[in-house]
Scaffold this active site. Sequence first.
Site, PDB file in Angstrom:
ATOM      1  N   HIS A  86     -17.076  35.368  39.987  1.00  0.00           N
ATOM      2  CA  HIS A  86     -18.523  35.222  39.787  1.00  0.00           C
ATOM      3  C   HIS A  86     -18.787  34.955  38.317  1.00  0.00           C
ATOM      4  CE1 HIS A  86     -22.830  35.713  40.371  1.00  0.00           C
ATOM      5  NE2 HIS A  86     -22.816  36.337  39.218  1.00  0.00           N
ATOM      6  N   ASP A 165     -31.101  42.822  48.355  1.00  0.00           N
ATOM      7  CA  ASP A 165     -30.970  42.103  47.085  1.00  0.00           C
ATOM      8  C   ASP A 165     -31.870  40.879  47.047  1.00  0.00           C
ATOM      9  OD1 ASP A 165     -29.700  41.420  44.502  1.00  0.00           O
ATOM     10  OD2 ASP A 165     -29.086  39.670  45.653  1.00  0.00           O
ATOM     11  N   ARG A 172     -37.987  41.065  40.925  1.00  0.00           N
ATOM     12  CA  ARG A 172     -37.621  41.218  39.511  1.00  0.00           C
ATOM     13  C   ARG A 172     -38.021  39.987  38.718  1.00  0.00           C
ATOM     14  NH1 ARG A 172     -31.720  41.520  40.089  1.00  0.00           N
ATOM     15  NH2 ARG A 172     -31.693  41.402  37.817  1.00  0.00           N
ATOM     16  N   SER A 187     -27.065  43.829  41.811  1.00  0.00           N
ATOM     17  CA  SER A 187     -27.395  42.592  42.515  1.00  0.00           C
ATOM     18  C   SER A 187     -26.139  41.747  42.721  1.00  0.00           C
ATOM     19  CB  SER A 187     -28.438  41.800  41.719  1.00  0.00           C
ATOM     20  OG  SER A 187     -28.643  40.518  42.282  1.00  0.00           O
ATOM     21  N   LYS A 191     -23.594  41.687  46.611  1.00  0.00           N
ATOM     22  CA  LYS A 191     -23.281  40.469  47.368  1.00  0.00           C
ATOM     23  C   LYS A 191     -21.770  40.220  47.415  1.00  0.00           C
ATOM     24  CE  LYS A 191     -26.197  38.261  44.811  1.00  0.00           C
ATOM     25  NZ  LYS A 191     -27.205  37.461  44.126  1.00  0.00           N
TER      26      LYS A 191
END
Length: 427
Positions: A86, A165, A172, A187, A191
């Site tokens: 990620h 999320d 947010r 968050s 995932k």
Amino acid sequence: MSGGFAAVDVIRAKRDGGVLSDPQIDWVVDAYTRGVVADEQMSALAMAILLNGMTGPEIARWTAAMIASGERLDLSAVDRPTVDKHSTGGVGDKITLPLTPLVAACGGAVPQLSGRGLGHTGGTLDKLESIPGWRAALSNDEFIAQLRDVGAVICAAGAGLAPADRKLYALRDVTGTVEAIPLIASSIMSKKIAEGTGALVLDVKVGSGAFMKSVDRARELARTMVELGGAHGVRTVALLTDMSTPLGLTIGNAVEVTESVEVLAGGGPADVVELTLALAQEMLAAAGLPDADPEAALRDGRAMDAWRSMIRAQGGDPDAPMPTAAEVEVVRADADGFVAEVDAYAMGVAAWRLGAGRARKEDPVSVPAGVVLHKRPGDPVRTGDPLYELRADDASRIPAARDDAARAVRIAPAAPARPPLVIERIG
């Protein structure tokens, strides 16, 4: 009020600097997902978290509650070790495109659930949709079958993964609470853990084009996420990497796919190759494949074969020509010297103005729009040399982009010192 809690009591506890109990966290995340806790109440709690922070155990429980709001994919049918990457997002950050098939070519299975771009940072799915026929939406069964057959999938997350999320992320965005590290970390990690990967490598960007502008904040986020991964049984490491300059020579959608294919063919810009290999080595080590040789897989064509298989499996034509922009403006140097700076944020905004990105999540993006750099920091230039190209489908988009791009590039009498691309390893 339900289940023994009132939202206002949970808000007050965090507002006053208290530590939320496990049952409070479980209740508030579940109740918000179901619509029992209202947006304005969750907004107040998110702001209290931003201002007062959370302890490690609180963040771990919050993440667990987000995962529990939906399904958790079971990848046990995949016979290769699973590992994902990620990135916290940047400008010209096309690394997922060559990295995913490269790791697959070395024996890993990469279940890459990606997103779309917003503002000055690009989205992996938008880039891949430049390829005719390629589709981002796969069912869970298609996802697992492709992971078994090809070893590489890049697709959109299904609605069933961490629905808490999705709801909280949108909130947010409009309440000034995006920057809260506990909420960013939970968050991302909710995932990634829900997708079922066995190991995870995080690329936490630092610099003007990144979400985290300072190394200290990036380090705090990276450590928080590495600890969360460990708490949930996912081997996790993080690299802090420089995002003061765009990665590679392209910023956009189709242009970044073209550059990624160059890397898979054994060429491409040195920085893109360096970061792709650094992350591949971390991913393969985390997956229990430390002896794999990603450099060899780029050289001998295995990575390109995996790319072509991955694109075809999702309906894309890997041989299709990339769309080209109707309008191209070349900007040239007005002095001799060296390129001292190409500011990632300003150049990212220029690409966005050209149509490569979106202002709101429902906006379309232009496939051929973007910026192509001819020079990078450290390169010598003479007056009249091309510095970069602005590409757009609509000529009216170019003047505003021209102003942003002009602010991004600085020419100086001497070459600057080059900062390292990989700043630090955590985990």
